[in-house]
Design a protein around this motif. Structure first.
Motif, PDB file in Angstrom:
ATOM      1  N   VAL A  36      -9.895 -15.524  -7.485  1.00  0.00           N
ATOM      2  CA  VAL A  36     -10.566 -14.505  -6.668  1.00  0.00           C
ATOM      3  C   VAL A  36      -9.533 -13.651  -5.950  1.00  0.00           C
ATOM      4  O   VAL A  36      -9.667 -12.422  -5.838  1.00  0.00           O
ATOM      5  N   SER A  37      -8.468 -14.288  -5.472  1.00  0.00           N
ATOM      6  CA  SER A  37      -7.413 -13.574  -4.759  1.00  0.00           C
ATOM      7  C   SER A  37      -6.727 -12.552  -5.662  1.00  0.00           C
ATOM      8  O   SER A  37      -6.400 -11.437  -5.223  1.00  0.00           O
ATOM      9  N   VAL A  38      -6.501 -12.910  -6.910  1.00  0.00           N
ATOM     10  CA  VAL A  38      -5.845 -11.987  -7.843  1.00  0.00           C
ATOM     11  C   VAL A  38      -6.706 -10.740  -8.045  1.00  0.00           C
ATOM     12  O   VAL A  38      -6.207  -9.609  -8.051  1.00  0.00           O
ATOM     13  N   VAL A  39      -8.007 -10.934  -8.192  1.00  0.00           N
ATOM     14  CA  VAL A  39      -8.922  -9.798  -8.366  1.00  0.00           C
ATOM     15  C   VAL A  39      -8.957  -8.944  -7.093  1.00  0.00           C
ATOM     16  O   VAL A  39      -8.957  -7.710  -7.155  1.00  0.00           O
ATOM     17  N   SER A  40      -8.967  -9.604  -5.930  1.00  0.00           N
ATOM     18  CA  SER A  40      -8.960  -8.872  -4.663  1.00  0.00           C
ATOM     19  C   SER A  40      -7.698  -8.028  -4.536  1.00  0.00           C
ATOM     20  O   SER A  40      -7.739  -6.877  -4.077  1.00  0.00           O
ATOM     21  N   ALA A  41      -6.558  -8.589  -4.927  1.00  0.00           N
ATOM     22  CA  ALA A  41      -5.292  -7.852  -4.849  1.00  0.00           C
ATOM     23  C   ALA A  41      -5.332  -6.613  -5.738  1.00  0.00           C
ATOM     24  O   ALA A  41      -4.783  -5.561  -5.374  1.00  0.00           O
ATOM     25  N   THR A  42      -5.965  -6.724  -6.892  1.00  0.00           N
ATOM     26  CA  THR A  42      -6.091  -5.585  -7.786  1.00  0.00           C
ATOM     27  C   THR A  42      -6.874  -4.463  -7.127  1.00  0.00           C
ATOM     28  O   THR A  42      -6.510  -3.282  -7.215  1.00  0.00           O
ATOM     29  N   THR A  43      -7.961  -4.812  -6.433  1.00  0.00           N
ATOM     30  CA  THR A  43      -8.780  -3.810  -5.756  1.00  0.00           C
ATOM     31  C   THR A  43      -8.011  -3.143  -4.623  1.00  0.00           C
ATOM     32  O   THR A  43      -8.078  -1.921  -4.443  1.00  0.00           O
ATOM     33  N   VAL A  44      -7.283  -3.943  -3.835  1.00  0.00           N
ATOM     34  CA  VAL A  44      -6.479  -3.374  -2.749  1.00  0.00           C
ATOM     35  C   VAL A  44      -5.426  -2.432  -3.311  1.00  0.00           C
ATOM     36  O   VAL A  44      -5.193  -1.332  -2.790  1.00  0.00           O
ATOM     37  N   LEU A  45      -4.777  -2.838  -4.391  1.00  0.00           N
ATOM     38  CA  LEU A  45      -3.746  -2.015  -5.018  1.00  0.00           C
ATOM     39  C   LEU A  45      -4.310  -0.661  -5.439  1.00  0.00           C
ATOM     40  O   LEU A  45      -3.703   0.394  -5.212  1.00  0.00           O
ATOM     41  N   LYS A  46      -5.507  -0.665  -6.031  1.00  0.00           N
ATOM     42  CA  LYS A  46      -6.129   0.581  -6.476  1.00  0.00           C
ATOM     43  C   LYS A  46      -6.510   1.473  -5.296  1.00  0.00           C
ATOM     44  O   LYS A  46      -6.554   2.704  -5.429  1.00  0.00           O
ATOM     45  N   ALA A  47      -6.814   0.858  -4.144  1.00  0.00           N
ATOM     46  CA  ALA A  47      -7.254   1.632  -2.981  1.00  0.00           C
ATOM     47  C   ALA A  47      -6.106   2.281  -2.227  1.00  0.00           C
ATOM     48  O   ALA A  47      -6.332   3.187  -1.418  1.00  0.00           O
ATOM     49  N   LEU A  48      -4.875   1.835  -2.459  1.00  0.00           N
ATOM     50  CA  LEU A  48      -3.727   2.388  -1.747  1.00  0.00           C
ATOM     51  C   LEU A  48      -3.388   3.782  -2.266  1.00  0.00           C
ATOM     52  O   LEU A  48      -3.230   3.989  -3.469  1.00  0.00           O
ATOM     53  N   ASP A  49      -3.253   4.724  -1.358  1.00  0.00           N
ATOM     54  CA  ASP A  49      -2.881   6.089  -1.703  1.00  0.00           C
ATOM     55  C   ASP A  49      -1.417   6.114  -2.147  1.00  0.00           C
ATOM     56  O   ASP A  49      -0.527   5.837  -1.337  1.00  0.00           O
ATOM     57  N   PRO A  50      -1.133   6.448  -3.407  1.00  0.00           N
ATOM     58  CA  PRO A  50       0.264   6.435  -3.882  1.00  0.00           C
ATOM     59  C   PRO A  50       1.139   7.463  -3.188  1.00  0.00           C
ATOM     60  O   PRO A  50       2.368   7.369  -3.237  1.00  0.00           O
ATOM     61  N   GLY A  51       0.521   8.437  -2.537  1.00  0.00           N
ATOM     62  CA  GLY A  51       1.297   9.412  -1.803  1.00  0.00           C
ATOM     63  C   GLY A  51       1.745   8.927  -0.441  1.00  0.00           C
ATOM     64  O   GLY A  51       2.649   9.517   0.175  1.00  0.00           O
ATOM     65  N   ARG A  52       1.124   7.829   0.042  1.00  0.00           N
ATOM     66  CA  ARG A  52       1.442   7.309   1.374  1.00  0.00           C
ATOM     67  C   ARG A  52       2.099   5.940   1.330  1.00  0.00           C
ATOM     68  O   ARG A  52       2.793   5.549   2.262  1.00  0.00           O
ATOM     69  N   TYR A  53       1.857   5.187   0.250  1.00  0.00           N
ATOM     70  CA  TYR A  53       2.292   3.800   0.216  1.00  0.00           C
ATOM     71  C   TYR A  53       3.087   3.480  -1.054  1.00  0.00           C
ATOM     72  O   TYR A  53       2.817   4.013  -2.127  1.00  0.00           O
ATOM     73  N   ALA A  54       4.053   2.575  -0.884  1.00  0.00           N
ATOM     74  CA  ALA A  54       4.786   2.017  -2.015  1.00  0.00           C
ATOM     75  C   ALA A  54       4.485   0.522  -2.047  1.00  0.00           C
ATOM     76  O   ALA A  54       5.095  -0.264  -1.312  1.00  0.00           O
ATOM     77  N   PRO A  55       3.528   0.102  -2.858  1.00  0.00           N
ATOM     78  CA  PRO A  55       3.139  -1.303  -2.864  1.00  0.00           C
ATOM     79  C   PRO A  55       4.146  -2.201  -3.556  1.00  0.00           C
ATOM     80  O   PRO A  55       4.817  -1.792  -4.513  1.00  0.00           O
ATOM     81  N   VAL A  56       4.271  -3.418  -3.040  1.00  0.00           N
ATOM     82  CA  VAL A  56       5.103  -4.454  -3.645  1.00  0.00           C
ATOM     83  C   VAL A  56       4.209  -5.662  -3.861  1.00  0.00           C
ATOM     84  O   VAL A  56       3.607  -6.178  -2.916  1.00  0.00           O
ATOM     85  N   LEU A  57       4.081  -6.094  -5.098  1.00  0.00           N
ATOM     86  CA  LEU A  57       3.229  -7.236  -5.428  1.00  0.00           C
ATOM     87  C   LEU A  57       3.994  -8.535  -5.206  1.00  0.00           C
ATOM     88  O   LEU A  57       5.057  -8.739  -5.796  1.00  0.00           O
TER      89      LEU A  57
END
Length: 384
Positions: A36-57
């Motif tokens: 469930v956590s892996v799926v949740s992380a995918t949703t959070v990743l998609k919601a992050l604005d690439p113009g404002r954030y640099a995500p690190v998994l």
């Protein structure tokens, strides 16, 4: 050797002063809610604005190994566990959250994390332990503190705190795993005396996603359910089965939290178990819940009261029982790290309340920085 350290300057103003914030999405974990956590992380990743954030998994394997990667367009959280070598993690107030790897460590490991977004459900993620790691590293993080997460993870302690604050909860019987397995007959007698017979629900006291939760309809069945709950936790909780609707409210904020519209769960199964939550297409989420306005307002106010009583911050999903005919309300539990899957109630409730997932993630990050800034202003040395 390489390190990921944290810039502890803090403050919501960072959002406008720095082109991109490095957001560490912590997911996976050594619990029954890993997938469930892996799926949740995918949703959070998609919601992050690439113009404002640099995500690190930042993934945690079921075996306890950490893996880290900056996401490319084709990189999703589940691939982190198969495409990246394990690293060692340790906290340091001087260096922040550090990940040590071999000589071939990527440049990603050398840049600082500005905020951590923990989305590890269950034990090791929402019981205060991960929050303690981030506190020791001085890394701002989304969600409740060590105290808030630990308290809300323990269903029995949560009920005590809520009951002392005058918030209605169902009666319950709690016992240790040791005592339950040693003398299930004695526990069954106590349950029958205090909870007025069957059916009852048997739960591990500290799990989420209804893992290990069973509905017992007789003494023989109760003893079987006790053994099942004891597989997942050191404490067992037994509650009466209320003739009630399952209603949820999402809370967002810090010092002045907000409550969302309400949602009702129409479970495909006898109750809202793991299968009904994540595997059944027949389960329906009704948003907004069809309740009289005075009842809805009472639920929303109780959700805010409980959020404050349990020292929550950032977010919580607050679950209620509402009796079918009388509309009597009981608070069931608080989830300080609710699921962020596309079907999860927390983001859907805020979407229905006018806050879409990208704005919701923005606000949670702002709240993490706000709390970190306030904590950094506290004195750490005593002077007379």
């Amino acid at each position: 050797m390489a390190r990921v350290s944290n810039d502890r300057s803090g403050g919501a103003a960072i959002l406008s002063s720095v082109p991109k914030l490095r957001i560490g999405i912590l997911f996976g974990g050594r619990s029954t809610e890993h997938e469930v956590s892996v799926v949740s992380a995918t949703t959070v990743l998609k919601a992050l604005d690439p113009g404002r954030y640099a995500p690190v998994l930042i993934g945690l394997d079921q075996d306890g190994s950490w893996r880290i990667a900056e996401p490319a367009a084709e990189l999703l959280p589940e691939t982190v566990f198969t495409s990246n070598d394990a690293v060692v993690v340790f906290p340091s107030l001087r260096d922040g959250l550090a990940f040590l790897a071999g000589d071939d460590a990527r440049d990603a490991l050398a840049a600082p994390l500005d905020v951590a977004f923990p989305i590890i459900h269950g034990r090791g993620g929402e019981d205060g332990s991960l929050q303690g790691l981030l506190e020791m590293a001085g890394v701002p993080y989304v969600g409740a503190s060590v105290l808030g997460t630990a308290l809300c993870m323990d269903k029995a302690l949560t009920k005590r705190a809520l009951r002392d604050a005058g918030i209605p909860v169902l009666p319950y019987v709690e016992t240790s795993r040791h005592a339950a397995l040693r003398d299930a007959e004695a526990l069954a007698s106590e349950v029958e005396a205090q909870l007025s017979g069957y059916p009852v629900f048997v739960k591990p006291s500290k799990t989420g996603s209804s893992v290990g939760v069973k509905k017992a309809t007789s003494r023989v069945h109760l003893k079987e359910c006790i053994k099942e709950a004891a597989r997942y936790d050191l404490d067992v909780l037994v509650e009466p089965a209320a003739n009630a609707r399952e209603v949820e409210c999402a809370v967002l904020g810090g010092h002045e939290p907000q409550a969302s519209v309400l949602g009702e769960i129409l479970s495909a199964n006898d109750f809202y178990d793991y299968e009904a939550k994540y595997a059944s297409d027949a389960t329906r989420l009704l948003i907004p819940a069809d309740l009289p306005e005075p009842v809805s307002e009472r639920v929303r106010q109780l959700a805010l009261d409980a959020f404050r009583v349990t020292k929550c911050w950032g977010m919580a999903r607050v679950d209620f029982f509402v009796e079918h005919e009388s509309h009597t309300v009981w608070l069931n539990e608080l989830n300080t790290l609710p699921g962020f899957t596309e079907g999860s109630m927390y983001p859907r409730l805020w979407d229905a309340s006018g806050i879409a997932p990208p704005a919701l993630v923005d606000r949670l990050i702002e709240l993490a920085l706000e709390r970190h800034r306030e904590q950094s202003e506290l004195e750490t040395r005593f002077t007379s």
